[in-house]
Design a protein around this motif. Sequence first.
Motif, short mmCIF file in Angstrom:
data_model
loop_
_atom_site.label_atom_id
_atom_site.label_comp_id
_atom_site.label_asym_id
_atom_site.label_seq_id
_atom_site.Cartn_x
_atom_site.Cartn_y
_atom_site.Cartn_z
N THR A 11 0.81 -1.22 0.00
CA THR A 11 0.00 0.00 0.00
C THR A 11 0.85 1.27 0.00
O THR A 11 0.32 2.35 -0.24
CB THR A 11 -0.90 0.04 1.25
OG1 THR A 11 -0.07 0.14 2.42
CG2 THR A 11 -1.81 -1.17 1.33
N ARG A 13 1.83 2.72 2.55
CA ARG A 13 1.47 3.49 3.74
C ARG A 13 2.58 3.33 4.79
O ARG A 13 3.23 2.29 4.87
CB ARG A 13 0.16 3.01 4.35
CG ARG A 13 -1.03 3.13 3.44
CD ARG A 13 -1.50 4.57 3.35
NE ARG A 13 -2.60 4.69 2.44
CZ ARG A 13 -2.49 5.04 1.16
NH1 ARG A 13 -1.33 5.31 0.64
NH2 ARG A 13 -3.55 5.14 0.39
N GLU A 14 2.72 4.38 5.60
CA GLU A 14 3.69 4.34 6.68
C GLU A 14 3.27 3.30 7.70
O GLU A 14 2.10 3.19 8.04
CB GLU A 14 3.78 5.70 7.40
CG GLU A 14 4.22 6.84 6.54
CD GLU A 14 3.07 7.67 5.97
OE1 GLU A 14 1.94 7.15 5.84
OE2 GLU A 14 3.31 8.84 5.65
N LYS A 45 -3.54 11.39 10.82
CA LYS A 45 -3.67 10.67 9.54
C LYS A 45 -3.17 9.23 9.68
O LYS A 45 -3.87 8.30 9.31
CB LYS A 45 -2.90 11.40 8.44
CG LYS A 45 -3.04 10.74 7.07
CD LYS A 45 -2.23 11.45 6.02
CE LYS A 45 -0.85 10.87 6.03
NZ LYS A 45 -0.05 11.13 4.86
N VAL A 46 -1.97 9.05 10.24
CA VAL A 46 -1.42 7.68 10.33
C VAL A 46 -2.13 6.84 11.38
O VAL A 46 -2.03 5.61 11.34
CB VAL A 46 0.11 7.67 10.55
CG1 VAL A 46 0.83 8.32 9.39
CG2 VAL A 46 0.51 8.26 11.89
N SER A 82 -2.29 15.08 1.17
CA SER A 82 -2.14 13.67 1.55
C SER A 82 -3.30 13.22 2.44
O SER A 82 -3.70 12.06 2.40
CB SER A 82 -0.79 13.41 2.23
OG SER A 82 -0.77 13.88 3.55
N ALA A 86 -5.97 10.24 1.70
CA ALA A 86 -6.37 9.23 2.69
C ALA A 86 -7.89 9.11 2.78
O ALA A 86 -8.41 8.05 3.09
CB ALA A 86 -5.78 9.56 4.06
N HIS A 119 4.43 12.04 -2.86
CA HIS A 119 3.03 11.88 -2.45
C HIS A 119 2.08 11.83 -3.63
O HIS A 119 1.08 11.12 -3.59
CB HIS A 119 2.65 12.96 -1.45
CG HIS A 119 3.18 12.65 -0.08
ND1 HIS A 119 2.58 11.76 0.76
CD2 HIS A 119 4.29 13.09 0.56
CE1 HIS A 119 3.28 11.66 1.87
NE2 HIS A 119 4.33 12.45 1.77
N LYS A 122 2.04 8.40 -4.81
CA LYS A 122 1.18 7.54 -3.99
C LYS A 122 -0.29 7.67 -4.39
O LYS A 122 -1.04 6.69 -4.33
CB LYS A 122 1.36 7.86 -2.50
CG LYS A 122 2.71 7.42 -1.96
CD LYS A 122 2.83 7.77 -0.49
CE LYS A 122 4.17 7.35 0.07
NZ LYS A 122 4.27 7.58 1.52
N ASP A 126 -2.51 4.60 -5.66
CA ASP A 126 -3.83 4.25 -5.12
C ASP A 126 -4.89 4.16 -6.21
O ASP A 126 -5.85 3.39 -6.08
CB ASP A 126 -4.28 5.29 -4.09
CG ASP A 126 -3.61 5.10 -2.74
OD1 ASP A 126 -2.90 4.10 -2.54
OD2 ASP A 126 -3.82 5.98 -1.87
#
Length: 175
Positions: A11, A13-14, A45-46, A82, A86, A119, A122, A126
Motif C-alpha cells: 500500500t 502506507r507508513e 492521519k497515520v 495527503s 487518505a 506523495h 502515492k 492508489d
Amino acid sequence: MSFIQGFDPDTLREEVDPSACSERLAEIGEQRSLPALLERVWLLKVLGRPEDSLVLSEESVRVARMAGTRKDLLRARILHASVMQARGAFAAAEHEMTTCAEEAEGQGWAAIAAFAYQHRGKVHFDTEDYEAARKDFKRALFLRQESGATDDQLESTLLAIDAADRRRAAASVAS
C-alpha cells in the motif's frame, strides 16, 4: 524522533507504532504553532483518523498562509493533499500536489518538490496508474538525490519504485 518504522510494500502506507503516535499526540496537546499543527495532522492521519486530520490540515494551511514562509505553506498544502488522498479524494489531492510540486521546482526547492512528487506518486498508486506513479517516484528520487536526502528517504522512494514496477508487471500479466 521518527515514528515511521517502515512502509507497507503493498500500500506504500507508513508503518508506525500506534501507541507511540498516540502518546506523542497527547504530548502535543492543543499547541497552535505551525510545527505542532503539522505534526498533529500527520499523527491523526497515520492513526486512521482522516476526518480529524482534515480539519486540522485545513487550519494548518490557514496558519501557514498567514504566519509562515512560502516553504511552510507548500509543506502544509502537501500534507493537506495527503489527507485528502487518505479520504479518497484522489483528483483533488493530485491537483494540489501537482501545483505544489511545480511551485517548489520553480523556486529551486528540490526537497519540497520531491516530497510533493513522492506523495503524488502515492495518489497514482492508489488509483492504479502505476506508470504515472513510477514516473513521479523516479522524479522524487532524482530530486532527493540532488538535495542530499537521508538514506531513509531514498530507501522509501526506491521501495515505492519497486512497488509500482511490481504492480505494473502484474497488471500487464493479468491483461
